[in-house]
Write a protein that holds these residues in place. Sequence first.
Motif, mmCIF file in Angstrom:
data_model
loop_
_atom_site.group_PDB
_atom_site.id
_atom_site.type_symbol
_atom_site.label_atom_id
_atom_site.label_comp_id
_atom_site.label_asym_id
_atom_site.label_seq_id
_atom_site.Cartn_x
_atom_site.Cartn_y
_atom_site.Cartn_z
ATOM 1 N N LYS A 112 0.811 -1.213 0.000
ATOM 2 C CA LYS A 112 0.000 0.000 0.000
ATOM 3 C C LYS A 112 0.854 1.276 0.000
ATOM 4 O O LYS A 112 0.328 2.378 -0.147
ATOM 5 N N ASN A 113 2.185 1.108 0.237
ATOM 6 C CA ASN A 113 3.120 2.189 -0.088
ATOM 7 C C ASN A 113 3.016 3.425 0.816
ATOM 8 O O ASN A 113 3.222 4.555 0.363
ATOM 9 N N HIS A 114 2.725 3.232 2.103
ATOM 10 C CA HIS A 114 2.603 4.370 3.016
ATOM 11 C C HIS A 114 3.917 5.140 3.181
ATOM 12 O O HIS A 114 3.908 6.356 3.397
ATOM 13 N N LEU A 115 5.046 4.419 3.090
ATOM 14 C CA LEU A 115 6.332 5.079 3.314
ATOM 15 C C LEU A 115 6.610 6.144 2.256
ATOM 16 O O LEU A 115 7.278 7.152 2.535
ATOM 17 N N LEU A 116 6.103 5.950 1.038
ATOM 18 C CA LEU A 116 6.263 6.980 0.006
ATOM 19 C C LEU A 116 5.538 8.253 0.412
ATOM 20 O O LEU A 116 6.020 9.363 0.158
ATOM 21 N N VAL A 117 4.396 8.114 1.066
ATOM 22 C CA VAL A 117 3.630 9.282 1.519
ATOM 23 C C VAL A 117 4.426 10.055 2.557
ATOM 24 O O VAL A 117 4.455 11.301 2.539
ATOM 25 N N ASN B 41 -4.634 7.093 -2.768
ATOM 26 C CA ASN B 41 -4.281 5.669 -2.783
ATOM 27 C C ASN B 41 -2.936 5.532 -3.494
ATOM 28 O O ASN B 41 -2.870 5.550 -4.723
ATOM 29 N N PRO B 42 -1.851 5.388 -2.718
ATOM 30 C CA PRO B 42 -0.503 5.331 -3.301
ATOM 31 C C PRO B 42 -0.038 3.917 -3.641
ATOM 32 O O PRO B 42 1.141 3.693 -3.906
ATOM 33 N N SER B 43 -0.946 2.951 -3.674
ATOM 34 C CA SER B 43 -0.626 1.529 -3.760
ATOM 35 C C SER B 43 0.295 1.165 -4.928
ATOM 36 O O SER B 43 0.219 1.734 -6.010
ATOM 37 N N LEU B 44 1.140 0.169 -4.666
ATOM 38 C CA LEU B 44 2.021 -0.372 -5.708
ATOM 39 C C LEU B 44 1.303 -1.406 -6.566
ATOM 40 O O LEU B 44 1.795 -1.775 -7.641
ATOM 41 N N PHE B 45 0.150 -1.874 -6.098
ATOM 42 C CA PHE B 45 -0.584 -2.873 -6.865
ATOM 43 C C PHE B 45 -2.041 -2.903 -6.416
ATOM 44 O O PHE B 45 -2.326 -2.778 -5.228
ATOM 45 N N GLU B 46 -2.945 -3.061 -7.373
ATOM 46 C CA GLU B 46 -4.369 -3.213 -7.083
ATOM 47 C C GLU B 46 -4.986 -4.156 -8.102
ATOM 48 O O GLU B 46 -4.494 -4.285 -9.231
ATOM 49 N N GLY B 47 -6.084 -4.806 -7.696
ATOM 50 C CA GLY B 47 -6.868 -5.594 -8.631
ATOM 51 C C GLY B 47 -8.009 -4.743 -9.179
ATOM 52 O O GLY B 47 -8.230 -4.630 -10.377
ATOM 53 N N THR C 106 -6.226 12.344 -10.352
ATOM 54 C CA THR C 106 -4.905 12.862 -10.698
ATOM 55 C C THR C 106 -3.910 11.760 -10.358
ATOM 56 O O THR C 106 -4.010 11.138 -9.289
ATOM 57 N N TYR C 107 -2.949 11.506 -11.253
ATOM 58 C CA TYR C 107 -2.042 10.376 -11.084
ATOM 59 C C TYR C 107 -0.613 10.836 -10.834
ATOM 60 O O TYR C 107 -0.195 11.900 -11.291
ATOM 61 N N PHE C 108 0.151 10.011 -10.104
ATOM 62 C CA PHE C 108 1.546 10.307 -9.807
ATOM 63 C C PHE C 108 2.370 9.023 -9.938
ATOM 64 O O PHE C 108 1.828 7.914 -9.888
ATOM 65 N N ASN C 109 3.664 9.192 -10.095
ATOM 66 C CA ASN C 109 4.589 8.061 -10.189
ATOM 67 C C ASN C 109 4.673 7.367 -8.833
ATOM 68 O O ASN C 109 5.105 7.968 -7.839
ATOM 69 N N ARG C 110 4.295 6.104 -8.795
ATOM 70 C CA ARG C 110 4.200 5.395 -7.514
ATOM 71 C C ARG C 110 5.547 5.090 -6.874
ATOM 72 O O ARG C 110 5.593 4.614 -5.741
ATOM 73 N N TYR C 111 6.630 5.344 -7.581
ATOM 74 C CA TYR C 111 7.962 5.127 -7.029
ATOM 75 C C TYR C 111 8.697 6.437 -6.745
ATOM 76 O O TYR C 111 9.852 6.406 -6.331
ATOM 77 N N SER D 220 7.150 13.243 -7.199
ATOM 78 C CA SER D 220 5.943 13.254 -8.026
ATOM 79 C C SER D 220 4.700 13.321 -7.149
ATOM 80 O O SER D 220 3.768 14.097 -7.426
ATOM 81 N N LEU D 221 4.671 12.537 -6.069
ATOM 82 C CA LEU D 221 3.538 12.577 -5.153
ATOM 83 C C LEU D 221 3.465 13.928 -4.451
ATOM 84 O O LEU D 221 2.376 14.499 -4.296
ATOM 85 N N ALA D 222 4.608 14.461 -4.028
ATOM 86 C CA ALA D 222 4.621 15.761 -3.358
ATOM 87 C C ALA D 222 4.050 16.848 -4.268
ATOM 88 O O ALA D 222 3.253 17.694 -3.835
ATOM 89 N N ASP D 223 4.446 16.831 -5.535
ATOM 90 C CA ASP D 223 3.922 17.823 -6.496
ATOM 91 C C ASP D 223 2.406 17.695 -6.620
ATOM 92 O O ASP D 223 1.688 18.702 -6.687
ATOM 93 N N THR D 224 1.934 16.468 -6.668
ATOM 94 C CA THR D 224 0.497 16.238 -6.815
ATOM 95 C C THR D 224 -0.260 16.700 -5.577
ATOM 96 O O THR D 224 -1.302 17.353 -5.680
#
Length: 390
Positions: A218-223, A293-299, A331-336, A340-344
């Motif tokens: 779910k990629n919380h550390l990127l946040v 939702n910063p997830s690295l993967f979703e179904g 609005t989309y951002f680079n998940r890695y 990119s997330l900060a700009d968004t």
Amino acid sequence: MIKIGFTMIGGRNWTGGYNYLLNLVTLLTRYRKDEICPVIFFGTDVGEDEVAPFASLDGVTVIRHPLFNRSRSLRSLILSLATGTDRGIRAVFNKHQIDVVFEVAQFFGFRLGLPAIAWFPDFQHRYLPHLFSRFGYWKRDIGFRLQIMAHRSIMLSSEDSKRSCEHFYPTARGRTHVVRFAVPPKGKIDYSVARAIADKYRLPEHYVFLPNQFWKHKNHLLVLEALKILRERGLELTIAASGNQSDPRDPTYFPSVKAAIAEAGLDQSFRLLGLIPYQDLAPLGTASMGLLNPSLFEGWSTTVEEALSWGVPLILSDLDVNREQAGEAATYFNRYDAHSLADTLASVRPRTASTIATSGDLAQAMSNERVLRFVSDFTSLVRRARSQVL
């Protein structure tokens, strides 16, 4: 009338699976009551609080039986592989005149004797294998292969998942069916009511809502990295994060997130709400500036689907499935990339009570369309599966 047998999906470790089943059954009773009869089989080890929401639905039959206990699942699988089916479970299905069985993370055997639909929620183990133990990886992969070999009808939640399924398991081609799930709108939520719920959690006037369970992908550390970047720019933003704080595959994940919050001094910027009551989700989303939702993967993300039904702006990782699900509503951002997330996040603007009301009205109309499509597609698949020659 078609009787379809469901077994427990998810639970306390995977609330998304539980909510998916409850939502699906609720919609079937609302829109297909004269055509589909859901029968839910629970083990005797399932708490009454988990059974009650299903038992309260008019048109749903609830069966409690020890053969469906979680502690027996491995034995059931061994019996199904060794003898062709778990005869005890097959007998229970036949006793209750089940026409179609819905399989999720289970395999009732090559000789079940009943048409079955196998739902593959996603293929995370193929894309992010490092998040799985060797046993967990092969358990999931072999399970999918067995269901394909047994000629199940394969249900997938997106075109993205369908492409993955047919790429990794070519023999499934011709039996894959996309059924995009949807959630009904919760009714118009007045901003003052939503704000009162936000006040209950002591949230500031402006915040971004992140309702994801604390699993590693779910990629919380990127946040957290993005919040640090924003702070360096002189911008303060509050993230309100709710969800189950236990990752069954990596028990160290939530403690590592909590430690990173403390180390960065982000206790006030990254608020941990815990596992909140389901009825609080929509108001907290409505009162927010947007759902993240910063997830690295979703179904096919439940949180994204919920937000679409609320009319809440979406801030999503750049997954193909997210684009398929939300389209121009996000609005989309680079998940890695934390920058990119900060700009968004820096571009997110507060909403007024009037814009919230307008977007809510539009979302309800669109959500109703998505719900009707979901129910129609699922019902068509059940009919198709029932007509399958065994």
